[in-house]
Design a protein around this motif. Sequence first.
Motif: not given
Length: 108
Positions: A31-37, A51-59, A61-66, A76-80
């Motif tokens: 929410r605070q902006g783009e972050r690296c791992v 974190l890689s596992f959780h980021l994969k799940v979020l990605k 689901a379309g919740l984050v983009s990289d 970053t967060l994905s708006v869609g």
Amino acid sequence: MTAAAAAVEQTAQLFHALSDPTRLGILERLRQGERCVCDLMDSLDAAQSRLSFHLKVLKEAGLVSDRRDGRWVYYTLSVGALAEAEGFVAELKVAARAPVKLNVRDCC
């Protein structure tokens, strides 16, 4: 699979991704902006593999983009997907405000 069934599956995947405390923590930091791992590892006190596992799940689901910048990957967060979740909840709220009452004879 019908379009309706695919939409239900996609919505389930989205809410599954939102159901984990670590993933919610990741989203909170994004929410605070783009972050690296490496930033996420420090702020969440979590191993890179976790974190890689959780980021994969979020990605998925379309919740984050990289995006890759050299050897670093930034998230970053994905708006869609967030708009999709918001729309689903809004529809539930409308239905809850005006529930349809079934006649007892209409049931089973």
